[in-house]
Design a protein around this motif. Sequence first.
Motif, PDB file in Angstrom:
ATOM      1  N   ASP A   1       5.423  -3.618  -7.349  1.00 35.66           N
ATOM      2  CA  ASP A   1       4.040  -4.019  -7.632  1.00 35.66           C
ATOM      3  C   ASP A   1       3.426  -3.228  -8.773  1.00 35.66           C
TER       4      ASP A   1
ATOM      5  N   GLY B   1      -1.888  -7.154  -5.415  1.00 35.08           N
ATOM      6  CA  GLY B   1      -2.149  -6.323  -6.589  1.00 35.08           C
ATOM      7  C   GLY B   1      -2.268  -7.198  -7.815  1.00 35.08           C
ATOM      8  N   SER B   2      -2.257  -6.574  -8.953  1.00 33.76           N
ATOM      9  CA  SER B   2      -2.380  -7.305 -10.203  1.00 33.76           C
ATOM     10  C   SER B   2      -0.995  -7.687 -10.717  1.00 33.76           C
TER      11      SER B   2
ATOM     12  N   GLU C   1       0.817  -1.211   0.000  1.00 26.56           N
ATOM     13  CA  GLU C   1       0.000   0.000   0.000  1.00 26.56           C
ATOM     14  C   GLU C   1       0.852   1.263   0.000  1.00 26.56           C
TER      15      GLU C   1
END
Length: 156
Positions: A99, A77-78, A20
């Motif tokens: 990320d 995340g992706s 984050e």
Amino acid sequence: MNHAHITEAARRWLSFRLGEQLYAVPLVQVGEVIRDGEHTPVPGAAADLLGIRHLRGRIVPVLDGRRRLGLPADAGGSEADVRIVMLVHGAHLVGLRVDAIGDLVAPEHAEIAPPPPGGQARDDDPVHGVLPWRNGFVALLDVARLCRLPAESEAA
């Protein structure tokens, strides 16, 4: 040479996300950003070294940004957003898996605050300042410390 242009470039940082949190490195020390790919493991290497990969004839170590900064390994995340930021320090080239890539930030020197005390009081903590940014902050990283390289001014 246009010194104004150099000074402007030296003040720009490339931000990226790990978990984050936003982190940033000086843009002048970013060689390129590439997609994640296969890494060759290195037996007995540090836990945060993903392995090595070949990049245009060079063998480049690739660090896991999350592990290097003491963050949980869970991506959250992706995978499609994951990138390798190729960091340049002198003759060294080191990849850092992140990320996602963020925006360019251009901090004015007055805005940069020292890192919060007690965060990670380790000698090799690469965070050397924080910058208020969009309802949060960006942690500014020292590339030589992040990659565990000797500072150019110090004798190795």
